[in-house]
Design a protein around this motif. Structure first.
Motif, PDB file in Angstrom:
ATOM      1  N   GLU A 177       4.274  -3.335  12.015  1.00  0.00           N
ATOM      2  CA  GLU A 177       5.623  -3.293  11.478  1.00  0.00           C
ATOM      3  C   GLU A 177       6.453  -4.125  12.382  1.00  0.00           C
ATOM      4  O   GLU A 177       7.279  -4.932  11.805  1.00  0.00           O
ATOM      5  N   ASP A 178       6.092  -4.432  13.475  1.00  0.00           N
ATOM      6  CA  ASP A 178       7.259  -5.069  14.347  1.00  0.00           C
ATOM      7  C   ASP A 178       6.960  -6.838  13.984  1.00  0.00           C
ATOM      8  O   ASP A 178       8.159  -7.392  13.903  1.00  0.00           O
ATOM      9  N   LEU A 179       5.631  -7.180  13.567  1.00  0.00           N
ATOM     10  CA  LEU A 179       5.632  -8.558  13.128  1.00  0.00           C
ATOM     11  C   LEU A 179       6.084  -8.630  11.780  1.00  0.00           C
ATOM     12  O   LEU A 179       6.730  -9.753  11.517  1.00  0.00           O
ATOM     13  N   ALA A 180       5.954  -7.713  10.824  1.00  0.00           N
ATOM     14  CA  ALA A 180       6.637  -7.883   9.378  1.00  0.00           C
ATOM     15  C   ALA A 180       8.065  -7.964   9.761  1.00  0.00           C
ATOM     16  O   ALA A 180       8.715  -8.769   8.996  1.00  0.00           O
ATOM     17  N   ALA A 181       8.656  -7.223  10.491  1.00  0.00           N
ATOM     18  CA  ALA A 181      10.444  -7.423  10.549  1.00  0.00           C
ATOM     19  C   ALA A 181      10.716  -8.613  11.442  1.00  0.00           C
ATOM     20  O   ALA A 181      11.543  -9.269  10.740  1.00  0.00           O
ATOM     21  N   GLU A 182       9.850  -8.979  12.305  1.00  0.00           N
ATOM     22  CA  GLU A 182      10.116 -10.312  12.781  1.00  0.00           C
ATOM     23  C   GLU A 182      10.005 -11.544  12.142  1.00  0.00           C
ATOM     24  O   GLU A 182      10.697 -12.655  12.028  1.00  0.00           O
ATOM     25  N   GLU A 234       9.798 -11.716   8.447  1.00  0.00           N
ATOM     26  CA  GLU A 234      10.235 -11.503   7.147  1.00  0.00           C
ATOM     27  C   GLU A 234      10.429 -12.682   6.599  1.00  0.00           C
ATOM     28  O   GLU A 234      11.421 -13.443   6.871  1.00  0.00           O
ATOM     29  N   GLY A 235      10.016 -13.097   5.378  1.00  0.00           N
ATOM     30  CA  GLY A 235       9.961 -14.144   4.779  1.00  0.00           C
ATOM     31  C   GLY A 235       8.968 -15.374   4.912  1.00  0.00           C
ATOM     32  O   GLY A 235       8.863 -16.310   4.115  1.00  0.00           O
ATOM     33  N   ARG A 236       8.326 -15.214   6.173  1.00  0.00           N
ATOM     34  CA  ARG A 236       7.247 -16.210   6.294  1.00  0.00           C
ATOM     35  C   ARG A 236       5.782 -15.500   6.351  1.00  0.00           C
ATOM     36  O   ARG A 236       4.913 -16.208   5.891  1.00  0.00           O
ATOM     37  N   HIS A 237       5.529 -14.474   6.862  1.00  0.00           N
ATOM     38  CA  HIS A 237       4.396 -13.629   6.807  1.00  0.00           C
ATOM     39  C   HIS A 237       4.852 -12.244   6.455  1.00  0.00           C
ATOM     40  O   HIS A 237       5.475 -11.624   6.483  1.00  0.00           O
ATOM     41  N   ASP A 238       3.776 -11.807   5.441  1.00  0.00           N
ATOM     42  CA  ASP A 238       4.105 -10.183   4.644  1.00  0.00           C
ATOM     43  C   ASP A 238       3.525  -9.118   5.638  1.00  0.00           C
ATOM     44  O   ASP A 238       4.188  -8.152   5.828  1.00  0.00           O
ATOM     45  N   VAL A 239       2.504  -9.568   6.159  1.00  0.00           N
ATOM     46  CA  VAL A 239       2.012  -8.422   7.286  1.00  0.00           C
ATOM     47  C   VAL A 239       1.873  -6.967   6.525  1.00  0.00           C
ATOM     48  O   VAL A 239       2.332  -6.019   6.991  1.00  0.00           O
ATOM     49  N   ARG A 240       1.306  -6.946   5.370  1.00  0.00           N
ATOM     50  CA  ARG A 240       1.511  -5.567   4.730  1.00  0.00           C
ATOM     51  C   ARG A 240       0.292  -4.943   4.693  1.00  0.00           C
ATOM     52  O   ARG A 240       0.153  -3.882   4.412  1.00  0.00           O
ATOM     53  N   ASP A 241      -0.989  -5.647   4.967  1.00  0.00           N
ATOM     54  CA  ASP A 241      -2.355  -5.169   5.131  1.00  0.00           C
ATOM     55  C   ASP A 241      -2.891  -4.594   6.593  1.00  0.00           C
ATOM     56  O   ASP A 241      -2.680  -5.325   7.485  1.00  0.00           O
ATOM     57  N   LEU A 242      -3.414  -3.469   6.534  1.00  0.00           N
ATOM     58  CA  LEU A 242      -4.199  -3.163   7.658  1.00  0.00           C
ATOM     59  C   LEU A 242      -5.578  -2.572   7.408  1.00  0.00           C
ATOM     60  O   LEU A 242      -5.870  -1.792   6.584  1.00  0.00           O
ATOM     61  N   SER A 243      -6.451  -3.673   7.714  1.00  0.00           N
ATOM     62  CA  SER A 243      -7.940  -3.356   7.431  1.00  0.00           C
ATOM     63  C   SER A 243      -8.414  -2.570   8.725  1.00  0.00           C
ATOM     64  O   SER A 243      -8.913  -3.161   9.830  1.00  0.00           O
ATOM     65  N   MET A 244      -8.681  -1.593   8.894  1.00  0.00           N
ATOM     66  CA  MET A 244      -9.246  -0.560   9.876  1.00  0.00           C
ATOM     67  C   MET A 244      -9.748   0.583   9.316  1.00  0.00           C
ATOM     68  O   MET A 244      -9.294   1.303   8.266  1.00  0.00           O
ATOM     69  N   GLY A 245     -10.640   1.083  10.171  1.00  0.00           N
ATOM     70  CA  GLY A 245     -11.550   2.235   9.609  1.00  0.00           C
ATOM     71  C   GLY A 245     -13.039   1.968   9.159  1.00  0.00           C
ATOM     72  O   GLY A 245     -12.923   1.168   8.213  1.00  0.00           O
TER      73      GLY A 245
END
Length: 232
Positions: free
Chosen positions: A184-189, A191-202
């Motif tokens: 969430e922090d990276l997506a906000a920082e 925005e427009g360059r990286h989407d950071v919308r996926d979490l591969s975990m579990g």
């Protein structure tokens, strides 16, 4: 051998559990994708995966990926979820939709050089900072993204983690929550360059908890497959 009918039922039950977990986390059913870990299935059983309705297979090794892709003949989608050597990047890119395990700047640069067009990848994060595991440790993550952004055209599409192994799935929850917060922090920082919308975990033992904590992809393997083999 895998019983395709039993696997189809098991996949359906797992997806129902994921959909319910997604709803509990305020998302819609279908928000979490199941990636079947291919290392537990010999390439010779690929047809059973197709018959069972498997859509995405995550492979750990290039030779296994290539062998299964040849047998699948376009009927399966592949992700790469294991440690990736730079000399194998070109061949992995040619056969997969997504690499989950970018864990060094040199690997990111190699992917950027080899990719045809824009490449979207996930960064592996060693949330627990375990010395025996790969991945970027959380205190280093922001600087790592800065470096990747300055030196490559890669798009960071999200993060991946493997928490410490526990028999109690609830023990994984804090690590999943931490990964979500980092994303969430990276997506906000960025925005427009990286989407950071996926979490591969579990994985098999804690994928429901992962979905409750925001996973968009879970990597399920042995715990599911051992129940659908005809020789059990």
């Amino acid at each position: 051998m895998i019983d395709a009918g039993k696997l189809r039922e098991a996949l359906g039950a797992a997806q129902e559990a994921l959909d319910a977990a997604a709803v509990r986390s305020g998302r819609a059913p279908g928000a979490v994708e199941l990636v079947l870990a291919g290392k537990y299935v010999p390439a010779g059983e690929t047809e059973a995966l197709v018959e069972a309705g498997v859509r995405v297979v995550g492979e750990n090794r290039l030779q296994d990926l290539q062998a299964r892709a040849a047998l699948a003949r376009g009927r399966l989608t592949f992700d790469f979820i294991g440690h990736l050597q730079r000399r194998k990047v070109r061949d992995v890119l040619a056969a997969t939709r997504l690499i989950h395990s970018v864990d060094s700047l040199r690997l990111a640069e190699e992917i950027g050089r080899r990719a045809e067009g824009e490449a979207r990848v996930l960064v592996e994060v060693n949330v627990a900072e375990e010395p025996t595991k790969g991945g970027i440790v959380p205190p280093r993550l922001r600087a790592f993204v800065d470096e990747v952004s300055a030196r490559t055209d890669l798009v960071i599409g999200g993060l991946m983690t493997m928490p410490p192994l526990h028999s109690d799935p609830e023990q994984s929850r804090p690590y999943f929550a931490t990964l979500r917060s980092l994303a969430e922090d990276l997506a906000a920082e960025w925005e427009g360059r990286h989407d950071v919308r996926d979490l591969s975990m579990g994985t098999s033992q804690d994928y429901v908890v992962a979905a409750e904590e925001g996973a968009t992809m879970v990597r399920v393997g042995r715990g599911l497959l051992e129940r659908v083999r005809t020789d059990n």
